[in-house]
Motif scaffolding. Structure first.
Motif, PDB file in Angstrom:
ATOM      1  N   ARG A  65      38.026  46.566  42.884  1.00  0.00           N
ATOM      2  CA  ARG A  65      37.249  46.962  41.901  1.00  0.00           C
ATOM      3  C   ARG A  65      38.203  48.353  41.090  1.00  0.00           C
ATOM      4  O   ARG A  65      38.887  48.994  42.691  1.00  0.00           O
ATOM      5  CB  ARG A  65      36.093  47.593  42.666  1.00  0.00           C
ATOM      6  N   SER A  66      37.598  48.567  40.640  1.00  0.00           N
ATOM      7  CA  SER A  66      38.399  50.475  40.695  1.00  0.00           C
ATOM      8  C   SER A  66      37.025  51.234  39.291  1.00  0.00           C
ATOM      9  O   SER A  66      36.930  51.740  40.142  1.00  0.00           O
ATOM     10  CB  SER A  66      39.378  49.791  39.770  1.00  0.00           C
ATOM     11  N   ILE A  67      37.174  51.473  37.763  1.00  0.00           N
ATOM     12  CA  ILE A  67      36.192  52.406  37.481  1.00  0.00           C
ATOM     13  C   ILE A  67      35.203  51.517  37.112  1.00  0.00           C
ATOM     14  O   ILE A  67      33.805  51.938  36.733  1.00  0.00           O
ATOM     15  CB  ILE A  67      36.724  52.692  36.530  1.00  0.00           C
ATOM     16  N   PHE A  92      43.377  57.255  35.799  1.00  0.00           N
ATOM     17  CA  PHE A  92      43.945  57.192  34.636  1.00  0.00           C
ATOM     18  C   PHE A  92      43.272  55.846  34.019  1.00  0.00           C
ATOM     19  O   PHE A  92      43.339  55.777  32.888  1.00  0.00           O
ATOM     20  CB  PHE A  92      45.835  56.469  35.183  1.00  0.00           C
ATOM     21  N   LEU A  93      43.195  54.604  34.732  1.00  0.00           N
ATOM     22  CA  LEU A  93      42.025  53.784  34.333  1.00  0.00           C
ATOM     23  C   LEU A  93      40.897  54.551  33.705  1.00  0.00           C
ATOM     24  O   LEU A  93      40.506  53.629  32.415  1.00  0.00           O
ATOM     25  CB  LEU A  93      41.683  53.024  35.416  1.00  0.00           C
ATOM     26  N   THR A  94      40.477  55.300  33.932  1.00  0.00           N
ATOM     27  CA  THR A  94      39.063  56.069  32.828  1.00  0.00           C
ATOM     28  C   THR A  94      39.742  56.550  32.163  1.00  0.00           C
ATOM     29  O   THR A  94      39.393  56.575  30.750  1.00  0.00           O
ATOM     30  CB  THR A  94      38.815  57.421  34.613  1.00  0.00           C
ATOM     31  N   LEU A 138      29.811  54.697  41.154  1.00  0.00           N
ATOM     32  CA  LEU A 138      31.366  55.165  39.820  1.00  0.00           C
ATOM     33  C   LEU A 138      31.986  55.827  41.137  1.00  0.00           C
ATOM     34  O   LEU A 138      31.775  57.143  41.752  1.00  0.00           O
ATOM     35  CB  LEU A 138      30.446  55.232  38.911  1.00  0.00           C
ATOM     36  N   PRO A 139      33.375  56.081  40.150  1.00  0.00           N
ATOM     37  CA  PRO A 139      34.579  57.746  40.879  1.00  0.00           C
ATOM     38  C   PRO A 139      33.983  58.121  40.073  1.00  0.00           C
ATOM     39  O   PRO A 139      33.366  58.028  39.249  1.00  0.00           O
ATOM     40  CB  PRO A 139      35.193  56.159  40.419  1.00  0.00           C
TER      41      PRO A 139
END
Length: 512
Positions: free
Chosen positions: A27-29, A323-325, A101-102
């Protein structure tokens, strides 16, 4: 939001729990589904404790004595500053379990899908600067003490930190608990030695200084800003907790973790500065530790450096999410595990490329950049917390955060304008390394910009949202919750499957 396990996910529950011990986080964003939620509030406390548990924090304790404060006044000022700064930081923690969520992703609700670029830029600059500073301090400090190559030290700590960041959320929590268990007894021994007068240094009579209001409030502002700097990443490390997590317990856990470690080491830093007249925190810690008994200083130095490895890891982990956001605003991405690994590796490379060739030559620039970024954090945290606790009261349409066509829109003038109004109000009050505003000068160097910014941005945002169409938002929240509950998660989702983002966007864009 309902905590019901999505249809089709029940069969994956055992598979996920059995294999997460060896899994790299995928997972990330993306939104964290209910069956992936785990943990308790107080198990998050060690991570936030360790984020401040290094000689970087000890160095902050040098500020008071350097400006002429006694050790006692330095500790009092730091305590009050941390009391305030940690208060605002800790309240962000509740957003993680509620939204899954982040932290920066959540700001799309206040600033709009594209408008969040303001927050992304601020957070990226802040945490890239943190990573550079951590690398330089560790490499230069250990080189001074042990004569090791700073390049080699920088490479080792960043490679280790990068591997931890790649392993992901659960591993960062686990290593933080391990470092906590190993290092706290060491610092406790040193603290007892300080209290009973066995840690060397000059006598108290020779180092007792006085009090000045400007120095007191400078230390207050530095201490408050220090934990406020964690605000953009708090939910990154609480978003896997169950929705049913007690907000009070979670706030207390984060508050105690981040506040206790910072106050403890800042206090030791003030003592070291006054008694050793030191200019380098790690060197002073090494000298004082060896006064307790031979070799203990080296153990303390290595333990402190180990905590900075964790700090590098958490900074790199959050930079990846930020960064991905940001990239997602320009080009839709499917944030798979491999993409997160690639961005994390690039982040570590940036730390090394900036820190190792330039070393001390960029430390002042990086420190000044941090001061500016912390300055810019204040109006954001005011907008974010006001929205969560007083405007939308924790009710958000998760799917709508993944599209500019959602209920939050592409650009939200309310959040953006409130942010910049707060920033504008802060400027006259500012006392920064490279700028002092007229009010700051009139107050004799007392920095009240943080208070002005908090009040201005909070009040402005609250007023701007009085005519917000909450009825339409509540309908969107209801639709979003229904869509999330219907998501079918494959048995191997956590380990092998791509993100839910594209699916969430498709759901959010269906006609209502």
């Amino acid at each position: 939001m309902s905590t019901e396990i999505p249809a089709g996910a029940e069969s994956s529950k055992h598979d996920v729990s059995a294999r997460t011990g060896v899994a790299i986080e995928s997972r990330s964003i993306d939104w964290i589904t209910p069956e992936e939620r785990h943990g308790t509030p107080w198990r998050t406390s060690p991570l936030f404790f360790i984020t401040n548990w290094s000689f970087f924090t000890i160095a902050l304790g040098f500020t008071g004595p350097t400006l002429g404060l006694s050790v006692g006044w330095s500790i009092v000022s730091s305590f009050l500053g941390l009391l305030v700064g940690t208060f605002f930081m800790a309240f962000h923690a509740t957003q993680g379990p509620q939204l899954g969520l982040p932290q920066i992703m959540q700001s799309r609700a206040q600033f709009g899908f594209y408008g969040v670029i303001v927050v992304v830029a601020m957070a990226l600059a802040c945490y890239l600067a943190f990573g550079v500073v951590y690398t330089i301090l560790t490499a230069q400090g250990l080189a001074q003490i042990f004569g090791w190559s700073p390049v080699l030290v920088g490479l080792v700590v960043n490679v280790l930190g990068g591997l931890l960041a790649i392993a992901g959320h659960d591993y960062l929590h686990r290593i933080s608990r391990l470092v906590f268990i190993v290092t706290v007894p060491l610092v406790l021994i040193f603290t007892v030695a300080v209290v009973v007068g066995k840690a060397g240094g000059t006598s108290e009579a020779l180092v007792t200084n006085g009090f000045s209001a400007s120095a007191f409030f400078t230390v207050f502002a530095v201490s408050a800003a220090y934990n406020m700097a964690l605000a953009p990443v708090v939910s990154d490390y609480t978003r896997y907790l169950p929705v049913s997590t007690s907000p009070r317990s979670l706030i207390a856990s984060v508050y105690v973790g981040a506040g206790a470690s910072a106050l403890w080491l800042i206090s030791l830093g003030a003592w070291l500065s006054a008694h050793y007249n030191a200019g380098d925190a790690l060197v002073a810690l090494h000298q004082a530790g060896n006064s307790v008994f031979t070799g203990f200083g080296s153990v303390l130095a290595l333990a402190s450096a180990a905590t900075l490895v964790v700090c590098i890891a958490t900074a790199a982990y959050s930079v990846t999410l930020q960064f991905l956001t940001g990239v997602d605003l320009v080009k839709r991405v499917t944030p798979t595990r491999n993409l997160r690994i690639a961005v994390t590796a690039a982040t570590i490379a940036i730390y090394l490329l900036v820190a190792l060739p330039f070393g001390d030559h960029v430390i002042n620039a990086a420190s000044n950049a941090l001061s500016l970024m912390l300055f810019l954090l204040v109006p954001w945290t005011a907008v974010n917390l006001t929205d969560y606790f007083f405007v939308r009261r924790g009710e958000y349409a998760i799917t709508d955060m993944f599209t500019p066509q959602g209920v939050y829109g592409g650009w939200s003038w309310r959040g953006i304008l409130a942010y910049f109004l707060g920033f504008a109000v802060m400027i006259p009050f500012a006392v920064l390394p490279f700028y002092t505003g007229p009010v700051g000068e009139w107050l004799g160097g007392i920095d009240l910009s943080w208070l002005a910014g908090l009040l201005a941005s909070s009040a402005a945002y609250y007023l701007f949202t009085r005519r917000l169409d909450r009825a339409a938002e509540k309908r969107a929240v209801s639709v979003s919750n229904s869509q999330l509950e219907s998501v079918d998660v494959p048995p191997s989702y956590v380990l092998d499957q791509p993100s839910l983002v594209s699916r969430l966007v498709e759901d959010a864009q269906r006609p209502r």
